[in-house]
Design a protein around this motif. Structure first.
Motif, PDB file in Angstrom:
ATOM      1  N   VAL A  23      19.837  64.015  13.810  1.00  0.00           N
ATOM      2  CA  VAL A  23      19.451  63.217  14.908  1.00  0.00           C
ATOM      3  C   VAL A  23      19.002  64.022  16.147  1.00  0.00           C
ATOM      4  CG1 VAL A  23      20.542  61.102  14.002  1.00  0.00           C
ATOM      5  CG2 VAL A  23      21.632  62.464  15.907  1.00  0.00           C
ATOM      6  N   THR A  24      18.026  63.372  17.054  1.00  0.00           N
ATOM      7  CA  THR A  24      17.811  64.263  18.176  1.00  0.00           C
ATOM      8  C   THR A  24      18.374  63.209  19.446  1.00  0.00           C
ATOM      9  OG1 THR A  24      15.802  62.971  18.455  1.00  0.00           O
ATOM     10  CG2 THR A  24      15.713  65.076  17.033  1.00  0.00           C
ATOM     11  N   HIS A  49      30.007  60.030  18.164  1.00  0.00           N
ATOM     12  CA  HIS A  49      29.939  60.690  19.286  1.00  0.00           C
ATOM     13  C   HIS A  49      29.368  61.975  19.203  1.00  0.00           C
ATOM     14  CE1 HIS A  49      31.452  61.815  23.505  1.00  0.00           C
ATOM     15  NE2 HIS A  49      31.546  63.028  22.845  1.00  0.00           N
ATOM     16  N   LEU A  50      28.147  62.054  19.774  1.00  0.00           N
ATOM     17  CA  LEU A  50      27.497  63.263  19.651  1.00  0.00           C
ATOM     18  C   LEU A  50      26.910  63.630  21.119  1.00  0.00           C
ATOM     19  CD1 LEU A  50      25.135  62.873  16.583  1.00  0.00           C
ATOM     20  CD2 LEU A  50      27.210  64.495  16.695  1.00  0.00           C
ATOM     21  N   GLU A  51      27.022  64.896  21.728  1.00  0.00           N
ATOM     22  CA  GLU A  51      26.533  65.072  23.079  1.00  0.00           C
ATOM     23  C   GLU A  51      25.526  66.196  23.007  1.00  0.00           C
ATOM     24  OE1 GLU A  51      29.274  65.629  26.302  1.00  0.00           O
ATOM     25  OE2 GLU A  51      30.347  63.656  25.323  1.00  0.00           O
ATOM     26  N   ASN A  52      25.907  67.332  22.502  1.00  0.00           N
ATOM     27  CA  ASN A  52      25.298  68.672  22.573  1.00  0.00           C
ATOM     28  C   ASN A  52      24.513  69.051  21.386  1.00  0.00           C
ATOM     29  OD1 ASN A  52      26.134  69.081  25.466  1.00  0.00           O
ATOM     30  ND2 ASN A  52      28.005  69.413  24.418  1.00  0.00           N
ATOM     31  N   LYS A  53      23.446  69.873  21.313  1.00  0.00           N
ATOM     32  CA  LYS A  53      22.597  70.218  20.161  1.00  0.00           C
ATOM     33  C   LYS A  53      23.783  71.222  19.336  1.00  0.00           C
ATOM     34  CE  LYS A  53      20.298  73.976  19.927  1.00  0.00           C
ATOM     35  NZ  LYS A  53      19.925  75.266  20.047  1.00  0.00           N
ATOM     36  N   GLY A  54      23.798  70.668  17.984  1.00  0.00           N
ATOM     37  CA  GLY A  54      24.748  71.209  17.201  1.00  0.00           C
ATOM     38  C   GLY A  54      26.120  70.565  16.871  1.00  0.00           C
ATOM     39  N   GLU A  70      17.870  69.827  17.895  1.00  0.00           N
ATOM     40  CA  GLU A  70      16.770  70.130  18.777  1.00  0.00           C
ATOM     41  C   GLU A  70      15.603  69.061  18.653  1.00  0.00           C
ATOM     42  OE1 GLU A  70      14.326  73.410  21.367  1.00  0.00           O
ATOM     43  OE2 GLU A  70      16.725  73.665  20.712  1.00  0.00           O
ATOM     44  N   SER A  71      14.866  68.506  19.575  1.00  0.00           N
ATOM     45  CA  SER A  71      13.791  67.823  19.230  1.00  0.00           C
ATOM     46  C   SER A  71      12.669  68.644  18.818  1.00  0.00           C
ATOM     47  CB  SER A  71      13.313  66.967  20.527  1.00  0.00           C
ATOM     48  OG  SER A  71      14.274  66.136  21.017  1.00  0.00           O
TER      49      SER A  71
END
Length: 72
Positions: A23-24, A49-54, A70-71
């Motif tokens: 997801v982006t 819960h996802l906040e930061n790339k990776g 990343e988009s």
């Protein structure tokens, strides 16, 4: 959680354990099951819960792995 499996959950395969959903930031907030999944075999909706790339997180019900990328 079942007390008989709580001490060693890795021994019990969940339905989507091998499924990975990337997801982006535009997809946030992310929840499972997603809207494109069949309703008849769903579990209660949970937010991932996802906040930061990776960042990666698994659904506690079905085991699907969600990964923030990343988009394009």
């Amino acid at each position: 959680m079942n007390p008989d499996t709580a001490s060693h959950p890795e021994d019990f395969k969940t339905p989507n354990r091998d499924k990975i959903v990337e997801v982006t930031q535009a997809d946030l907030p992310v929840y499972c099951p997603r809207e494109d999944e069949a309703v008849w075999n769903s579990h209660p909706r949970v937010y991932i819960h996802l906040e930061n790339k990776g960042d990666e997180a698994r659904c506690i019900y079905c085991g699907t792995l969600y990964r923030l990328i990343e988009s394009a």
